[in-house]
Design an enzyme around this catalytic site. Structure first.
Site, PDB file in Angstrom:
ATOM      1  N   HIS A 157      -0.307   3.892  -6.668  1.00  0.00           N
ATOM      2  CA  HIS A 157       0.942   3.617  -6.446  1.00  0.00           C
ATOM      3  C   HIS A 157       1.455   2.190  -7.109  1.00  0.00           C
ATOM      4  CE1 HIS A 157       0.891   1.041  -3.014  1.00  0.00           C
ATOM      5  NE2 HIS A 157       0.093   1.989  -2.598  1.00  0.00           N
ATOM      6  N   CYS A 212      -4.906   3.027   0.126  1.00  0.00           N
ATOM      7  CA  CYS A 212      -4.247   3.403  -1.253  1.00  0.00           C
ATOM      8  C   CYS A 212      -4.708   2.485  -2.540  1.00  0.00           C
ATOM      9  CB  CYS A 212      -2.836   3.319  -1.232  1.00  0.00           C
ATOM     10  SG  CYS A 212      -2.113   4.799  -0.283  1.00  0.00           S
TER      11      CYS A 212
END
Length: 194
Positions: free
Chosen positions: A154, A170
């Site tokens: 992301h 992440c």
């Protein structure tokens, strides 16, 4: 090729623990110097590099210890991007597929994230997508066996984190870079994280 780029490309060779899919020579994509738009090191700006020609075109490979994400664009070629990865105890490793793609994604911290850092408790009900959202402009949701892993590739509101192990697992990218990747990658794309 400048000396720094050459040394950086050698730094990702298997002798230093990285997978052996990479070759040592970068392809010059431009004679122009990197235009510094973000507070990141030059090597973390997108760059076309050589990889072994047997890698699946379209696949994504992340070398966490080097903070690089590779999107294989043609036999023997990949776009390399800088990423931030999970803190040591939170690094995701393994194989997955892009199971979902979202523009300006909403965000909800996991119970484990709240337990590790109570400041996230105020977002327990979620945070809508937008420029202040920690997932940034785009998110690729990683799935294994049809199930969401809670790991994302992301964007970020903290571009200076690129090149560091700081996330809750992440893989963060500069917003401009994740938008470029998002536009090239379909749902079902295989992702391998080392």
């Amino acid at each position: 090729m400048n000396r720094r780029a050459l040394l950086t490309s050698f730094a990702i060779l298997p002798a230093l623990g990285a997978p052996s899919f990479l070759a040592a020579q970068e392809i010059e994509t431009s004679s122009e110097p990197v235009q510094k738009k973000w507070p990141i090191a030059d090597q973390f700006y997108p760059r076309e590099v050589r990889v072994k020609p047997n890698l699946a075109v379209g696949s994504i490979i992340v070398v966490s210890d080097k903070f690089f994400l590779y999107h294989v664009t043609a036999p023997g070629k990949a776009m390399r991007y800088g990423v931030a990865v999970g803190k040591n105890e939170l690094k995701f490793r393994g194989q997955a597929v892009v199971g979902r793609k979202v523009e300006w994604p909403s965000w909800k911290p996991t119970p484990e994230m709240i337990e590790r850092d109570p400041k996230y408790a105020k977002y327990a009900d979620g945070m809508p997508g937008g420029p202040q959202n920690p997932l940034g402009a785009r998110a690729l949701y990683l799935y294994q066996n049809g199930r969401d892993t809670a790991i994302r590739i992301h964007g970020t509101t903290a571009p200076s984190s690129i090149g560091h192990a700081v996330s809750n697992g992440c893989l963060r990218m500069v917003n401009d870079h994740v938008i470029a990747l998002f536009d090239q990658v379909p749902v079902g794309t295989p992702v391998t994280v080392y």
